[in-house]
Design an enzyme around this catalytic site. Structure first.
Site, PDB file in Angstrom:
ATOM      1  N   LYS A  45      28.822  33.705  51.467  1.00 44.66           N
ATOM      2  CA  LYS A  45      28.920  33.328  50.065  1.00 44.66           C
ATOM      3  C   LYS A  45      29.026  31.821  49.882  1.00 44.66           C
ATOM      4  O   LYS A  45      28.318  31.231  49.062  1.00 44.66           O
ATOM      5  CB  LYS A  45      30.151  34.027  49.483  1.00 44.66           C
ATOM      6  CG  LYS A  45      30.425  33.727  48.065  1.00 44.66           C
ATOM      7  CD  LYS A  45      31.760  34.319  47.679  1.00 44.66           C
ATOM      8  CE  LYS A  45      32.873  33.557  48.375  1.00 44.66           C
ATOM      9  NZ  LYS A  45      34.201  33.949  47.893  1.00 44.66           N
ATOM     10  N   ASP A  69      33.108  30.699  41.375  1.00 45.13           N
ATOM     11  CA  ASP A  69      33.400  31.473  42.580  1.00 45.13           C
ATOM     12  C   ASP A  69      34.607  32.382  42.313  1.00 45.13           C
ATOM     13  O   ASP A  69      35.403  32.106  41.414  1.00 45.13           O
ATOM     14  CB  ASP A  69      33.712  30.499  43.729  1.00 45.13           C
ATOM     15  CG  ASP A  69      33.693  31.211  45.065  1.00 45.13           C
ATOM     16  OD1 ASP A  69      33.294  32.393  45.112  1.00 45.13           O
ATOM     17  OD2 ASP A  69      34.080  30.583  46.066  1.00 45.13           O
ATOM     18  N   GLU A  70      34.750  33.443  43.079  1.00 40.87           N
ATOM     19  CA  GLU A  70      35.873  34.371  42.946  1.00 40.87           C
ATOM     20  C   GLU A  70      36.023  34.846  41.492  1.00 40.87           C
ATOM     21  O   GLU A  70      37.123  34.897  40.943  1.00 40.87           O
ATOM     22  CB  GLU A  70      37.183  33.720  43.411  1.00 40.87           C
ATOM     23  CG  GLU A  70      37.123  33.083  44.787  1.00 40.87           C
ATOM     24  CD  GLU A  70      37.162  34.087  45.930  1.00 40.87           C
ATOM     25  OE1 GLU A  70      37.095  35.312  45.672  1.00 40.87           O
ATOM     26  OE2 GLU A  70      37.255  33.637  47.088  1.00 40.87           O
ATOM     27  N   GLN A  98      37.602  42.649  46.229  1.00 44.05           N
ATOM     28  CA  GLN A  98      38.597  41.665  46.640  1.00 44.05           C
ATOM     29  C   GLN A  98      39.404  41.137  45.457  1.00 44.05           C
ATOM     30  O   GLN A  98      39.977  40.054  45.517  1.00 44.05           O
ATOM     31  CB  GLN A  98      37.918  40.503  47.372  1.00 44.05           C
ATOM     32  CG  GLN A  98      37.283  40.928  48.683  1.00 44.05           C
ATOM     33  CD  GLN A  98      36.656  39.758  49.423  1.00 44.05           C
ATOM     34  OE1 GLN A  98      37.338  38.853  49.870  1.00 44.05           O
ATOM     35  NE2 GLN A  98      35.346  39.781  49.547  1.00 44.05           N
ATOM     36  N   ARG A 114      39.638  39.223  57.120  1.00 44.04           N
ATOM     37  CA  ARG A 114      39.769  37.815  57.546  1.00 44.04           C
ATOM     38  C   ARG A 114      39.459  37.679  59.031  1.00 44.04           C
ATOM     39  O   ARG A 114      39.229  36.592  59.537  1.00 44.04           O
ATOM     40  CB  ARG A 114      41.184  37.266  57.306  1.00 44.04           C
ATOM     41  CG  ARG A 114      41.709  37.279  55.869  1.00 44.04           C
ATOM     42  CD  ARG A 114      40.789  36.639  54.898  1.00 44.04           C
ATOM     43  NE  ARG A 114      39.934  37.634  54.251  1.00 44.04           N
ATOM     44  CZ  ARG A 114      38.810  37.347  53.630  1.00 44.04           C
ATOM     45  NH1 ARG A 114      38.384  36.109  53.594  1.00 44.04           N
ATOM     46  NH2 ARG A 114      38.084  38.282  53.046  1.00 44.04           N
TER      47      ARG A 114
END
Length: 753
Positions: A37, A229-230, A263, A620
């Site tokens: 990403k 983002d996010e 997420q 992660r």
DNA sequence: GGGGGCTATGGGGGG
DNA sequence: CATAGCCCCC
């Protein structure tokens, strides 16, 4: 599309490239963990710039400032230094920057203060006290989060009162007056020239909304390309701001959102996945790209992650896959107590370091709550493994640091009542609680700041003298501030406020530490003022006012601070680990009531978010993943026995290493040398140059080819000077051919030849 | 008004 | 277990 001259696009797979080159119109990228990403985001911006888009017209919103810096750094490698002109940062930091220029248009001073959570709670507590409400029922923390939630949803105090659902909830919780507290709180902040974290968004919204012609137009024109983002972790208010910037007659709607519903882990602060669905409604002609190939983790890890997340019902359909090797199976450690959990993790780290030749920085321990860090710290220290804890009490949250900063805040913005209350009687100058309360009440009654009360209202003889002295002191600080740089003011304040004297009197170890912290703070400000270097990934910052310094530090988290010893094991909450990756990851404390947390279990329907959090945690890991739990642990004084987390059962055996039984290991002998464990904040030595003989040259005289001496970096050769008077210099004493960029307008350079 | 010691209670994540 | 908040005494 030809590849000639665009070699960076070759580093992308088909779908990534499509996402990175679809520049016009609304775009949505659903990006699984480890799917490249960041690479897509950076190359997308680089691509724009290569096609002629002005970097200053790009607004890129990231989750942390560190992520923004890294992104600009990577763009720079493709398009050169102009990458630094991209507006990249967090919502909060970029809006604070804009508000520093525009705040006066909505009734705030441009030098507004940023209230942190403590300031906010203190204001709320004061209001609750004045209203004679029960502090048990109206717990400041609860009230604060209700107000925060209201702001995040663009609900004004009036709208709050009119909202049946909110009012019904408050009534049920026996807190029907929250809307009144909200109204008073907002008024108090406004009067204090202060914004809390939510205000940085809310006031930005107001600014744009209320000033369609002078302001909104300007920023609509400026930010021709938006990237977020996010996006799954944005709230309603943030989305509405994005729409103000994007949706207008004639707009090309060049907005690209990137996120992953799986997420989404910040619903507790107002983030809502609804934003993704709403985005599809608001921009029906959007192009959607799904990045499903995971490049980060080996197969067992990816499969386990899929197994876990499939237990959640509501999801955007996607299938995360990897073509990497199967790798190591996931290891489970079952410990009897939390102490043993710590020991076993430390032992396993040593084993991994030996067997897989890992460095400390490739290892992370992730936990659900920050309080779990202590035991791991103890065990790592025992084994002489360097580590760094993120998310604890940050430097700027320490009492003595906050005290000194409060003086600075008051000097810059005398309406800042919270700062005033903090220092009016610190050090002790005989202004007691009742007097302060009295001042506060007078301030409210006359709708003025406490400082105005001090300067305009006469006090009884008992407090008159001490108040007069205090007022004089602050006047002196203000006078100094008018003609000095940030460091000189700060130093003057530290020495004349009495803080240094007071701390010097305390000869205890803690007292010494506090004094050291004050010194570090002053050093930090000096560095801020003197800094003439543009770090990689940093924009050219020419604003060195104390006010700017104060705003910068309010928005800094310790993830943003630089690490001086880079080879440390990372200890952090799963929340802070979002966006990061490590070769080896330990997810610890996997027990019912801890992860998932008891709060989530009590509230019901929050287990899905806990599961997403667990999903974030395990994804992660690149190669080694270890999940641990303890049979018993001390929680709030007594021993608790929790079942293993339900999430462990959601991973099938084929992805797990056989469960290792509990076995007691002999105590690890106490190491003799603990010495190389250095606390954070100590300074690295500077290159020595004879300061006495040093004569700084006029910036305009520095020309390419010259040999110069810099006070910090020593002798070096000037390679180039650009139109902003930024010189690229290669210093003899530094590694490789690493060029430093030095702002000549602040530089201390002596010409040698 | 200030400091010291005891008791009760909280109990998550963060910009 | 921590620590905030309270009471009491100086």
């Amino acid at each position: 599309m030809t590849d000639v001259g665009y070699s960076y696009l070759d580093e992308l797979n088909d779908i990534q490239r499509q996402a990175a080159t679809a520049l016009d119109g609304p775009v949505m990228v659903i990006a699984g963990p480890g799917s490249g990403k960041t690479r897509v985001l950076t190359y997308r911006i680089a691509h724009m710039i290569n096609l002629g888009v002005n970097p200053g017209n790009i607004l890129s919103l990231t989750f942390t400032n560190k992520a923004a810096r890294e992104m600009k750094d990577r763009i720079e490698r493709v398009v050169g230094p102009k990458a630094q002109r991209v507006w990249a940062g967090t919502f909060h930091s970029l809006f604070a920057r804009i508000l520093r220029v525009e705040a006066h248009k909505i009734g705030y001073p441009n030098d507004f203060t940023i209230y942190d959570t403590d300031d906010t709670k203190s204001v709320i507590t004061e209001i609750i006290t004045q209203m004679n409400l029960d502090k048990k029922v109206y717990a400041p923390g609860v009230v604060r989060s209700r107000i925060s939630a209201a702001k995040s949803n663009l609900i004004t105090p009036k709208a709050y009162l009119a909202n049946e659902e909110l009012m019904a909830y408050d009534k049920m919780a026996r807190r029907p007056l929250i809307h009144v507290i909200y109204e008073k709180y907002a008024a108090k902040c406004m009067r204090a020239g202060a914004m809390d974290f939510d205000d940085l968004l809310l006031q930005m919204f107001r600014l744009l909304y209320q000033n369609p012609d002078q302001v909104r137009d300007k920023y609509q024109m400026q930010f021709k390309y938006l990237m977020v983002d996010e996006f799954q972790d944005t709230n309603y208010l943030q989305y509405e701001i994005l729409k103000l910037l994007t949706v207008y007659p004639g707009s090309k709607n060049n907005i690209c959102i990137v996120g992953d519903d799986a997420q989404s882990i910040y619903s507790f602060r107002g983030a809502t996945i609804e934003n993704i669905l709403q985005f599809e409604n608001d921009f029906p002609d959007l192009q959607t790209y799904k990045l499903e190939q995971n490049y980060r983790s080996t197969q067992f890890i990816v499969e386990a992650a899929n197994e876990v997340i499939n237990h959640n019902k509501r999801q955007i359909q996607k299938k995360i896959w990897t073509d990497r090797i199967e790798g190591n199976k996931i290891k489970i450690i079952k410990a009897s107590t939390e102490t043993e959990e710590g020991k076993r993790v430390a032992d396993t780290i040593i084993e991994q370091k030996n067997r897989h030749n890992l460095q400390n920085k490739e290892i992370a321990i992730l936990y659900r709550t920050n309080g779990q860090s202590r035991i791991f710290e103890e065990q790592l220290r025992r084994h002489n493994i360097l580590y760094r804890v993120y998310g604890g009490l940050s430097f700027y949250a320490r009492k003595e640091v906050k005290d000194l900063i409060a003086y600075m805040r008051l000097t810059i913005n005398d309406k800042d009542d919270e700062a005033l209350k903090r220092v009016i009687n610190y050090p002790r100058r005989g202004i007691g609680e009742s007097t302060i309360e009295n001042i506060s009440k007078l301030a409210d009654d006359n709708n003025m700041s406490m400082w105005e009360v001090l300067t305009k209202i006469d006090f009884n003889q008992r407090s008159r003298k001490s108040i007069g002295d205090f007022v004089q002191l602050i006047h002196a600080f203000k006078a100094k501030a008018a003609k000095s740089n940030a460091y000189e003011i700060a130093d003057y304040i530290a020495r004349n406020s009495g803080i240094i004297e007071l701390l010097k009197a305390d000869k205890s170890v803690e007292g010494l530490g506090r004094l050291e912290n004050i010194t570090s703070l002053l050093d930090g400000i000096k560095e801020f003022v003197d800094d003439d270097e543009i770090q990689v990934g940093e924009e050219m910052n020419t604003d060195k006012s104390l006010s700017t310094f104060l705003q910068t530090i309010s928005l800094m988290t310790d993830a943003d601070t630089k690490e001086e010893n880079p080879d440390t094991v990372t200890l952090m909450s799963v929340h802070s680990a979002k966006g990061l990756e490590f070769k080896s990851v330990f997810v610890v404390g996997l027990e019912e009531n801890l992860f998932p947390s008891f709060m989530a279990l009590a509230e019901g329907n929050q287990v899905d978010e806990e599961r997403r959090l667990f999903y974030v945690a395990i994804t992660r890991a690149e190669e080694l993943l270890c999940l641990t739990y303890a049979h018993s642990r001390y929680q709030y004084g007594n021993m608790r026995f929790n079942d293993p987390s339900r999430f462990l059962e959601e991973i099938s055996d084929r992805n797990l290493d056989s469960i290792i039984s509990i076995h007691k290991k002999p105590e690890f002998p106490e190491p003799k040398i603990l010495g190389n464990f250095k606390p954070l904040g100590s300074k690295k030595p500077m290159l020595s140059v004879n300061v006495d003989d040093f004569v700084a040259a006029n910036p305009n005289d520095i020309k390419p080819g010259m040999e110069v001496i810099h006070l910090k970096f020593g002798q070096g050769k000037v390679m180039s000077v650009d139109e902003r008077l930024v010189a690229s210099i290669v210093f003899d004493g530094l590694d490789e051919n690493q060029e430093k960029r030095i702002m000549l307008q602040f530089a201390k350079l002596q010409i040698v030849t």
